[in-house]
Design a protein around this motif. Structure first.
Motif, PDB file in Angstrom:
ATOM      1  N   GLY A 287       0.812  -1.204   0.000  1.00  0.00           N
ATOM      2  CA  GLY A 287       0.000   0.000   0.000  1.00  0.00           C
ATOM      3  C   GLY A 287       0.846   1.254   0.000  1.00  0.00           C
ATOM      4  O   GLY A 287       2.044   1.230   0.260  1.00  0.00           O
ATOM      5  N   GLY A 288       0.207   2.377  -0.326  1.00  0.00           N
ATOM      6  CA  GLY A 288       0.856   3.666  -0.210  1.00  0.00           C
ATOM      7  C   GLY A 288       1.817   4.022  -1.313  1.00  0.00           C
ATOM      8  O   GLY A 288       2.575   4.983  -1.171  1.00  0.00           O
ATOM      9  N   THR A 289       1.799   3.304  -2.426  1.00  0.00           N
ATOM     10  CA  THR A 289       2.805   3.580  -3.455  1.00  0.00           C
ATOM     11  C   THR A 289       2.270   3.628  -4.874  1.00  0.00           C
ATOM     12  O   THR A 289       2.735   4.426  -5.682  1.00  0.00           O
ATOM     13  CB  THR A 289       3.955   2.557  -3.358  1.00  0.00           C
ATOM     14  OG1 THR A 289       4.985   2.934  -4.259  1.00  0.00           O
ATOM     15  CG2 THR A 289       3.498   1.149  -3.686  1.00  0.00           C
ATOM     16  N   PHE A 290       1.278   2.813  -5.234  1.00  0.00           N
ATOM     17  CA  PHE A 290       0.764   2.801  -6.615  1.00  0.00           C
ATOM     18  C   PHE A 290      -0.435   3.725  -6.797  1.00  0.00           C
ATOM     19  O   PHE A 290      -0.794   4.054  -7.921  1.00  0.00           O
ATOM     20  CB  PHE A 290       0.375   1.383  -7.028  1.00  0.00           C
ATOM     21  CG  PHE A 290       1.547   0.447  -7.084  1.00  0.00           C
ATOM     22  CD1 PHE A 290       2.416   0.469  -8.169  1.00  0.00           C
ATOM     23  CD2 PHE A 290       1.799  -0.432  -6.045  1.00  0.00           C
ATOM     24  CE1 PHE A 290       3.509  -0.381  -8.223  1.00  0.00           C
ATOM     25  CE2 PHE A 290       2.890  -1.285  -6.087  1.00  0.00           C
ATOM     26  CZ  PHE A 290       3.752  -1.263  -7.173  1.00  0.00           C
ATOM     27  N   GLY A 291      -1.056   4.128  -5.713  1.00  0.00           N
ATOM     28  CA  GLY A 291      -2.221   4.978  -5.781  1.00  0.00           C
ATOM     29  C   GLY A 291      -2.993   4.911  -4.478  1.00  0.00           C
ATOM     30  O   GLY A 291      -2.545   4.306  -3.497  1.00  0.00           O
ATOM     31  N   VAL A 292      -4.155   5.525  -4.469  1.00  0.00           N
ATOM     32  CA  VAL A 292      -5.020   5.520  -3.284  1.00  0.00           C
ATOM     33  C   VAL A 292      -6.236   4.667  -3.593  1.00  0.00           C
ATOM     34  O   VAL A 292      -7.099   5.050  -4.400  1.00  0.00           O
ATOM     35  CB  VAL A 292      -5.436   6.948  -2.895  1.00  0.00           C
ATOM     36  CG1 VAL A 292      -6.320   6.923  -1.650  1.00  0.00           C
ATOM     37  CG2 VAL A 292      -4.212   7.821  -2.670  1.00  0.00           C
ATOM     38  N   VAL A 293      -6.310   3.496  -2.999  1.00  0.00           N
ATOM     39  CA  VAL A 293      -7.439   2.585  -3.209  1.00  0.00           C
ATOM     40  C   VAL A 293      -8.629   3.092  -2.399  1.00  0.00           C
ATOM     41  O   VAL A 293      -8.528   3.306  -1.186  1.00  0.00           O
ATOM     42  CB  VAL A 293      -7.081   1.152  -2.785  1.00  0.00           C
ATOM     43  CG1 VAL A 293      -8.317   0.254  -2.820  1.00  0.00           C
ATOM     44  CG2 VAL A 293      -5.993   0.585  -3.705  1.00  0.00           C
ATOM     45  N   LEU A 294      -9.740   3.293  -3.068  1.00  0.00           N
ATOM     46  CA  LEU A 294     -10.952   3.759  -2.404  1.00  0.00           C
ATOM     47  C   LEU A 294     -11.968   2.648  -2.196  1.00  0.00           C
ATOM     48  O   LEU A 294     -12.876   2.782  -1.368  1.00  0.00           O
ATOM     49  CB  LEU A 294     -11.594   4.890  -3.213  1.00  0.00           C
ATOM     50  CG  LEU A 294     -10.712   6.133  -3.436  1.00  0.00           C
ATOM     51  CD1 LEU A 294     -11.493   7.198  -4.171  1.00  0.00           C
ATOM     52  CD2 LEU A 294     -10.188   6.664  -2.108  1.00  0.00           C
ATOM     53  N   GLU A 295     -11.797   1.557  -2.930  1.00  0.00           N
ATOM     54  CA  GLU A 295     -12.781   0.478  -2.866  1.00  0.00           C
ATOM     55  C   GLU A 295     -12.160  -0.798  -3.410  1.00  0.00           C
ATOM     56  O   GLU A 295     -11.346  -0.756  -4.329  1.00  0.00           O
ATOM     57  CB  GLU A 295     -14.000   0.873  -3.707  1.00  0.00           C
ATOM     58  CG  GLU A 295     -15.144  -0.103  -3.720  1.00  0.00           C
ATOM     59  CD  GLU A 295     -16.276   0.405  -4.610  1.00  0.00           C
ATOM     60  OE1 GLU A 295     -17.025   1.298  -4.171  1.00  0.00           O
ATOM     61  OE2 GLU A 295     -16.389  -0.089  -5.753  1.00  0.00           O
ATOM     62  N   SER A 296     -12.537  -1.915  -2.826  1.00  0.00           N
ATOM     63  CA  SER A 296     -12.110  -3.203  -3.377  1.00  0.00           C
ATOM     64  C   SER A 296     -13.273  -4.181  -3.310  1.00  0.00           C
ATOM     65  O   SER A 296     -14.168  -4.048  -2.468  1.00  0.00           O
ATOM     66  CB  SER A 296     -10.914  -3.769  -2.604  1.00  0.00           C
ATOM     67  OG  SER A 296     -11.285  -4.121  -1.294  1.00  0.00           O
ATOM     68  N   THR A 297     -13.240  -5.139  -4.211  1.00  0.00           N
ATOM     69  CA  THR A 297     -14.248  -6.197  -4.223  1.00  0.00           C
ATOM     70  C   THR A 297     -13.543  -7.533  -4.077  1.00  0.00           C
ATOM     71  O   THR A 297     -12.589  -7.819  -4.809  1.00  0.00           O
ATOM     72  CB  THR A 297     -15.070  -6.166  -5.524  1.00  0.00           C
ATOM     73  OG1 THR A 297     -15.705  -4.894  -5.644  1.00  0.00           O
ATOM     74  CG2 THR A 297     -16.130  -7.251  -5.513  1.00  0.00           C
ATOM     75  N   MET A 298     -14.007  -8.341  -3.128  1.00  0.00           N
ATOM     76  CA  MET A 298     -13.332  -9.594  -2.814  1.00  0.00           C
ATOM     77  C   MET A 298     -14.315 -10.760  -2.799  1.00  0.00           C
ATOM     78  O   MET A 298     -15.486 -10.611  -2.422  1.00  0.00           O
ATOM     79  CB  MET A 298     -12.649  -9.502  -1.444  1.00  0.00           C
ATOM     80  CG  MET A 298     -11.654  -8.352  -1.326  1.00  0.00           C
ATOM     81  SD  MET A 298     -10.774  -8.393   0.249  1.00  0.00           S
ATOM     82  CE  MET A 298     -10.032  -6.754   0.256  1.00  0.00           C
ATOM     83  N   LEU A 299     -13.805 -11.906  -3.204  1.00  0.00           N
ATOM     84  CA  LEU A 299     -14.580 -13.136  -3.136  1.00  0.00           C
ATOM     85  C   LEU A 299     -14.992 -13.442  -1.701  1.00  0.00           C
ATOM     86  O   LEU A 299     -14.257 -13.141  -0.753  1.00  0.00           O
ATOM     87  CB  LEU A 299     -13.748 -14.312  -3.654  1.00  0.00           C
ATOM     88  CG  LEU A 299     -13.448 -14.359  -5.150  1.00  0.00           C
ATOM     89  CD1 LEU A 299     -12.329 -15.362  -5.423  1.00  0.00           C
ATOM     90  CD2 LEU A 299     -14.703 -14.716  -5.938  1.00  0.00           C
ATOM     91  N   VAL A 300     -16.141 -14.059  -1.541  1.00  0.00           N
ATOM     92  CA  VAL A 300     -16.578 -14.512  -0.221  1.00  0.00           C
ATOM     93  C   VAL A 300     -16.947 -15.992  -0.302  1.00  0.00           C
ATOM     94  O   VAL A 300     -17.097 -16.559  -1.387  1.00  0.00           O
ATOM     95  CB  VAL A 300     -17.771 -13.683   0.297  1.00  0.00           C
ATOM     96  CG1 VAL A 300     -17.377 -12.221   0.429  1.00  0.00           C
ATOM     97  CG2 VAL A 300     -18.996 -13.837  -0.607  1.00  0.00           C
ATOM     98  N   GLU A 301     -17.088 -16.606   0.856  1.00  0.00           N
ATOM     99  CA  GLU A 301     -17.457 -18.019   0.969  1.00  0.00           C
ATOM    100  C   GLU A 301     -18.802 -18.148   1.680  1.00  0.00           C
ATOM    101  O   GLU A 301     -19.243 -17.213   2.357  1.00  0.00           O
ATOM    102  CB  GLU A 301     -16.379 -18.772   1.763  1.00  0.00           C
ATOM    103  CG  GLU A 301     -14.989 -18.711   1.162  1.00  0.00           C
ATOM    104  CD  GLU A 301     -14.885 -19.380  -0.192  1.00  0.00           C
ATOM    105  OE1 GLU A 301     -15.607 -20.384  -0.407  1.00  0.00           O
ATOM    106  OE2 GLU A 301     -14.103 -18.894  -1.033  1.00  0.00           O
TER     107      GLU A 301
END
Length: 569
Positions: A287-301
């Protein structure tokens, strides 16, 4: 509840301390930035400032009621999370090289020796922060940084052993209030045509809230082992281990899509169908180097029951030696059976989503038998869900916060666990940590040992795929430790971690929990992936607007932004 630590009127701070920000921005430029952000640009003084009569060299009225609130919440993660001027790991509220800061006594926050006759210094707390509400705020920050030379830092939760979310004199992008959560049984990444059961999370959504949301919506989220980790932040960007990772993979294995503002000012969707290089970099590049992530989507079980083993013995050298020996001897088998967990020299809390209760009891029998004949305790039980496990075990067992804490770790290769010689080496170094360095080894069964991995799909070091556990440990020090004291502790942590490097020279380390002074860190954290990561970094951030300690492309101690790091390298 949203808490914003303004503490002083914005114009008052502009008139007195704006010059402490690196760069050449004028008061007028700061004013225009504040106006464009419609009240979301705030000044910040250190968390403990209300307890002091002198703050940044100026006499101020001591605020007794605000100080009492800080004292009461000082070591509480739920108190620290919603405050932009707080960090979970306290040396990152200070400037370690000069010992300037504003700390209370973590063991006794009522101890007046911390503030009587003392000047509360800004330390590494950014003097300004933007309460990020959307991509436009980040875009304005990048534009401001380019025009004025102002340093930027990014903070969500502040769970950071390396100080990457702190930067003295910087403008902080605070994403903690981006708490949105949505669940879809049929999520389709932009540009794709396949659906997935997934959860979409704002950058400030914490694991405690995510786990509750998951339980209410009848799914399981694979996440971290503390209540205030921001799952879309540094946790996943650095790899993201979980006690469910042996079966379901690391955080980076489960990401389907990121929404990120890159330093060129563009708001991008990164997934396997568009901006694929950026997607790969964000899946482990840190984190902190390629950009500012505002949202992510992740798989769930789906909701799953878990078999849980909680076993401990009284602390003494003989028990510790035998307990560690049993752990090391059983690890390879536990890996194949899908166990994940956290273990010390005299205790463990492990979970398993695959075995039946009877199979789990049989699997744990050697260590259960040892515990019961040595005045210890053993519970091997079944719980109906992750939420039930988290509530019963994790909230009381998570890492200590609100104290200066130094950590080092190494990913220990599976090959060591397959031979008598390898297991003997592991036992020797773990017991040496305990006896010589007086540090309880902390072992995490969080490697994706039975997870079916697509080779090359993530940018973390390949050592993750060849390891059986993470061996580490932490050392805490007091609020009034001297610079020489802190230097010595960091050197001992590096020396202790070298024991593990020596028997696993071709392995690596977890970017988020590795030694602050990891030698040859590019190889340790990313292996052969580093050259490609560096190329992507230069593509999206050619001017080096974002930089953080030992991140991809970091300039390190040659850059004045790292002037508060101790020059041990």
């Amino acid at each position: 509840m949203k808490i914003v630590p303004t503490l002083l009127g914005f114009s008052a701070v502009l008139g007195s301390s704006f010059q402490t920000v690196y760069g050449a921005a004028t008061q007028e430029q700061w004013k225009r930035l504040g106006e464009s952000l419609q009240g979301r640009l705030h000044p910040a003084t250190p968390l403990s400032a209300p307890c002091f009569s002198v703050v940044n060299g100026k006499q101020v009225p001591r605020n007794e009621s605000a100080c009492r609130e800080v004292q009461q919440g000082y070591t509480n993660p739920d108190f620290r999370f919603p405050r932009a001027n707080a960090r979970m790991i306290l040396q990152w509220e200070t400037c370690m090289r000069t010992s300037e800061g504003c700390l209370l006594d973590s063991l006794n926050p009522d101890n007046s020796a911390a503030w009587v006759g003392k000047d509360c210094k800004q330390g590494s707390i950014p003097p300004y922060f933007i309460e990020v509400a959307g991509p436009e705020d980040v875009q304005k920050a990048f534009d401001f940084a380019k025009k004025t030379g102002t340093y930027l830092s990014i903070k969500a939760s502040g769970h950071d052993y390396k100080g990457r979310s702190s930067l003295p004199g910087s403008l902080s992008l605070w994403t903690a209030n981006l708490k949105s959560m949505s669940y879809s049984k049929t999520f389709t990444p932009e540009g794709g045509n396949k659906t997935h059961a997934a959860v979409t999370l704002g950058a400030g959504a914490t694991t405690e809230d995510i786990y509750k949301f998951a339980d209410e919506n009848k799914f399981t989220f694979v996440g971290g082992y503390a209540q205030t980790i921001a799952a879309s932040g540094g946790w996943v960007a650095g790899g993201g281990h979980s006690v469910l990772s042996p079966v379901y993979g690391l955080g980076v294995d489960r990401v389907l899509e990121f929404k990120v503002v890159t330093p060129d000012g563009k708001y991008r969707t990164a997934n396997e169908f568009q901006n694929q290089d950026l997607f790969w970099a964000l899946r482990g590049g840190g984190g902190g180097t390629f950009g500012v992530v505002l949202e992510s989507t992740m798989l769930v079980e789906p909701v799953m029951s878990l078999r849980v083993a909680s076993i401990s013995v009284p602390q003494n050298p003989d028990n510790a030696h035998q307990f560690l020996s049993l752990i090391i001897n059983e690890t390879y088998k536990w890996n194949q059976e899908g166990w994940g967990g956290h273990m010390t020299s005299v205790s463990l809390i492990n979970v398993n989503p695959l075995l039946t209760l009877k199979e789990a009891q049989k699997s744990m029998k050697p260590i259960t038998d040892f515990a019961l004949v040595n005045n210890g305790t053993s519970v091997v039980e079944e719980l109906p869900s992750w939420q039930a496990f988290f509530t019963k075990y994790v909230l009381s067992a998570q890492a200590v916060i609100g104290q200066p804490t130094i950590m080092g770790s190494r990913l220990m290769p599976t090959e060591l666990f397959k031979t008598d010689q390898g297991r003997a080496q592991l036992l020797n170094i773990t017991f040496t940590e305990l006896t010589q360095y007086k540090t309880d080894p902390y072992i995490i069964l969080g490697m994706p040992t039975v997870y079916k991995y697509t080779e090359g799909s993530t940018s973390i070091t390949p050592a993750w795929r060849k390891a059986s556990f993470q061996l580490g440990g932490s050392v805490r020090y007091s609020w009034n430790s001297t610079v020489s004291d802190i230097v010595q502790i960091y050197r001992e942590v590096t020396e202790r971690t070298q024991l593990a490097r020596a028997i696993a020279p071709h392995s690596g380390a977890y970017f988020n929990e590795g030694d602050l002074y990891e030698p040859n860190h590019e190889v340790a954290f990313w292996g052969d992936n580093y050259p490609r990561l560096l190329k992507i970094k230069k593509k999206y951030d050619p001017e080096g607007i974002l930089d953080c300690w030992q991140c991809v492309g970091s300039r390190g101690l040659t850059d004045p932004r790292f002037s508060c790091y101790l020059p041990l390298l």
